[in-house]
Design a protein around this motif. Structure first.
Motif, mmCIF file in Angstrom:
data_model
loop_
_atom_site.group_PDB
_atom_site.id
_atom_site.type_symbol
_atom_site.label_atom_id
_atom_site.label_comp_id
_atom_site.label_asym_id
_atom_site.label_seq_id
_atom_site.Cartn_x
_atom_site.Cartn_y
_atom_site.Cartn_z
ATOM 1 N N ASP A 102 -30.204 14.118 59.732
ATOM 2 C CA ASP A 102 -29.657 15.379 60.217
ATOM 3 C C ASP A 102 -30.017 16.535 59.295
ATOM 4 O O ASP A 102 -30.323 17.641 59.745
ATOM 5 C CB ASP A 102 -28.125 15.294 60.322
ATOM 6 C CG ASP A 102 -27.674 14.276 61.349
ATOM 7 O OD1 ASP A 102 -28.123 14.362 62.507
ATOM 8 O OD2 ASP A 102 -26.876 13.385 60.994
ATOM 9 N N VAL A 103 -29.965 16.272 58.003
ATOM 10 C CA VAL A 103 -30.185 17.316 56.998
ATOM 11 C C VAL A 103 -31.259 16.844 56.026
ATOM 12 O O VAL A 103 -31.218 15.710 55.548
ATOM 13 C CB VAL A 103 -28.888 17.612 56.219
ATOM 14 C CG1 VAL A 103 -29.094 18.784 55.268
ATOM 15 C CG2 VAL A 103 -27.724 17.889 57.169
ATOM 16 N N VAL A 104 -32.221 17.726 55.718
ATOM 17 C CA VAL A 104 -33.240 17.433 54.714
ATOM 18 C C VAL A 104 -33.089 18.466 53.600
ATOM 19 O O VAL A 104 -33.113 19.676 53.862
ATOM 20 C CB VAL A 104 -34.657 17.463 55.302
ATOM 21 C CG1 VAL A 104 -35.685 17.130 54.223
ATOM 22 C CG2 VAL A 104 -34.774 16.479 56.470
ATOM 23 N N VAL A 105 -32.924 17.969 52.383
ATOM 24 C CA VAL A 105 -32.609 18.806 51.225
ATOM 25 C C VAL A 105 -33.692 18.662 50.172
ATOM 26 O O VAL A 105 -34.294 17.595 50.016
ATOM 27 C CB VAL A 105 -31.248 18.386 50.618
ATOM 28 C CG1 VAL A 105 -30.906 19.232 49.398
ATOM 29 C CG2 VAL A 105 -30.142 18.472 51.658
ATOM 30 N N SER A 106 -33.935 19.734 49.430
ATOM 31 C CA SER A 106 -34.790 19.675 48.253
ATOM 32 C C SER A 106 -34.212 20.594 47.193
ATOM 33 O O SER A 106 -33.897 21.748 47.469
ATOM 34 C CB SER A 106 -36.223 20.115 48.592
ATOM 35 O OG SER A 106 -37.009 20.207 47.411
ATOM 36 N N SER A 107 -34.049 20.065 45.985
ATOM 37 C CA SER A 107 -33.507 20.849 44.881
ATOM 38 C C SER A 107 -34.488 20.865 43.709
ATOM 39 O O SER A 107 -34.927 19.806 43.255
ATOM 40 C CB SER A 107 -32.161 20.281 44.408
ATOM 41 O OG SER A 107 -31.181 20.382 45.421
ATOM 42 N N MET B 157 -40.422 19.489 56.216
ATOM 43 C CA MET B 157 -38.965 19.380 56.211
ATOM 44 C C MET B 157 -38.388 19.861 57.542
ATOM 45 O O MET B 157 -37.490 19.225 58.103
ATOM 46 C CB MET B 157 -38.384 20.203 55.053
ATOM 47 C CG MET B 157 -38.678 19.635 53.684
ATOM 48 S SD MET B 157 -38.047 20.666 52.320
ATOM 49 C CE MET B 157 -36.269 20.368 52.461
ATOM 50 N N ALA B 158 -38.932 20.973 58.047
ATOM 51 C CA ALA B 158 -38.436 21.512 59.321
ATOM 52 C C ALA B 158 -38.745 20.567 60.474
ATOM 53 O O ALA B 158 -37.942 20.417 61.401
ATOM 54 C CB ALA B 158 -39.052 22.887 59.573
ATOM 55 N N HIS C 82 -31.257 18.905 62.256
ATOM 56 C CA HIS C 82 -30.410 20.091 62.360
ATOM 57 C C HIS C 82 -30.640 21.126 61.267
ATOM 58 O O HIS C 82 -30.662 22.322 61.546
ATOM 59 C CB HIS C 82 -28.931 19.684 62.350
ATOM 60 C CG HIS C 82 -28.509 18.891 63.529
ATOM 61 N ND1 HIS C 82 -28.243 19.459 64.754
ATOM 62 C CD2 HIS C 82 -28.309 17.555 63.682
ATOM 63 C CE1 HIS C 82 -27.898 18.516 65.613
ATOM 64 N NE2 HIS C 82 -27.923 17.355 64.990
ATOM 65 N N LEU C 83 -30.786 20.689 60.004
ATOM 66 C CA LEU C 83 -30.655 21.640 58.906
ATOM 67 C C LEU C 83 -31.623 21.330 57.764
ATOM 68 O O LEU C 83 -31.797 20.175 57.384
ATOM 69 C CB LEU C 83 -29.213 21.584 58.381
ATOM 70 C CG LEU C 83 -28.780 22.540 57.277
ATOM 71 C CD1 LEU C 83 -28.872 23.992 57.729
ATOM 72 C CD2 LEU C 83 -27.331 22.206 56.862
ATOM 73 N N VAL C 84 -32.249 22.393 57.234
ATOM 74 C CA VAL C 84 -33.089 22.307 56.042
ATOM 75 C C VAL C 84 -32.454 23.160 54.955
ATOM 76 O O VAL C 84 -32.078 24.316 55.191
ATOM 77 C CB VAL C 84 -34.522 22.813 56.321
ATOM 78 C CG1 VAL C 84 -35.305 22.999 55.010
ATOM 79 C CG2 VAL C 84 -35.260 21.858 57.249
#
Length: 249
Positions: free
Chosen positions: A132-137, A155-156, A161-163
């Protein structure tokens, strides 16, 4: 006269942390130091509110993929935050470094945390399409412009749903803050050197917005966050269904 808060030119240098020949002990010491910096700068506090809001909207368990997870401190802190809030998160951290993945797995076992960690190259490997969500820090600043656009595009395409991309902002204030902070929270000489290198390699807010536009992230929001950070947020339009191909990593 130059503005005191800005670094005029982006400078990318190879970071010691990325060297495969780096001694294992120094590598783990640096990962621990970075985890402390992430805690001090509130990395999880930046990405948690949009995730919590999405969970409230969907009213079901959410799956989260954290790319270039390093020592896994962001997904582990997300897992703790979600437990306290009563939010059901299924979290997977992915990194290209086998040493970082093993370090993160060890930390998860010690914390008895239900967080998975896998080896994955965010730039070269196909990203799974079932999160649902892909994160990068703190990964974007490692990349050149073309690589950054590729990462955001992937990522998109992968996120249902959410990047969310949390990174540094290039500024003189950021350089000073990182110089001081690294020496306060860790004895790792690797972090002492790589911290300022990371700020010099970071994008400005305007540059990050340009990257998002080039990656086709229509409606993306890039905002400055304390201290010397930015958060890039993109929500998939209901008119753009995610590609369901791809397997669980």
């Amino acid at each position: 006269m130059q503005q005191i808060g800005r670094v005029p030119d982006r400078v990318r240098e190879g970071e010691v942390m990325d060297r495969p020949e780096l001694d294992q002990r120094l590598h783990e010491q640096a990962l621990t130091g970075l985890a402390r910096l992430n805690w001090l700068s509130g990395s999880v506090g930046l990405v948690w509110p949009p995730i919590a809001e999405l969970a409230s909207q969907l009213r079901r368990p959410l799956s989260v993929l954290d790319l270039a997870t390093g020592g896994g401190d962001v997904p582990l802190r997300l897992w703790r935050r979600a437990r306290r809030a009563g939010v059901d998160l299924e979290i997977c951290g992915a990194d290209v470094s086998p040493r970082a993945v093993e370090f993160a797995r060890t930390r998860a076992r010690h914390a008895d945390a239900a967080v998975r960690f896998v080896e994955l190259d965010a730039l070269d490997d196909e990203l799974p399409r079932n999160f649902d969500v892909v994160v990068s820090s703190l990964f974007l600043h490692h990349l050149d412009r073309a690589e950054a656009v590729t990462l955001l595009t992937k990522m998109a395409a992968a996120a249902r749903h959410l990047v969310l991309v949390n990174d540094l902002v290039r500024s003189r204030l950021g350089l000073m803050a990182v110089y001081v902070a690294t020496r306060l929270v860790t004895t790792s000489s690797v972090v002492w050197g790589d911290g300022p290198r990371s700020v010099r390699a970071a994008f400005t807010l305007e540059e990050a917005r340009d990257l998002a536009t080039a990656a086709g992230l229509v409606g993306c929001n890039v905002s400055r966050r304390w201290p010397c950070r930015m958060l890039l947020e993109w929500t998939r339009s209901t008119d753009l269904p995610p590609n369901q191909e791809g397997s669980d990593p």
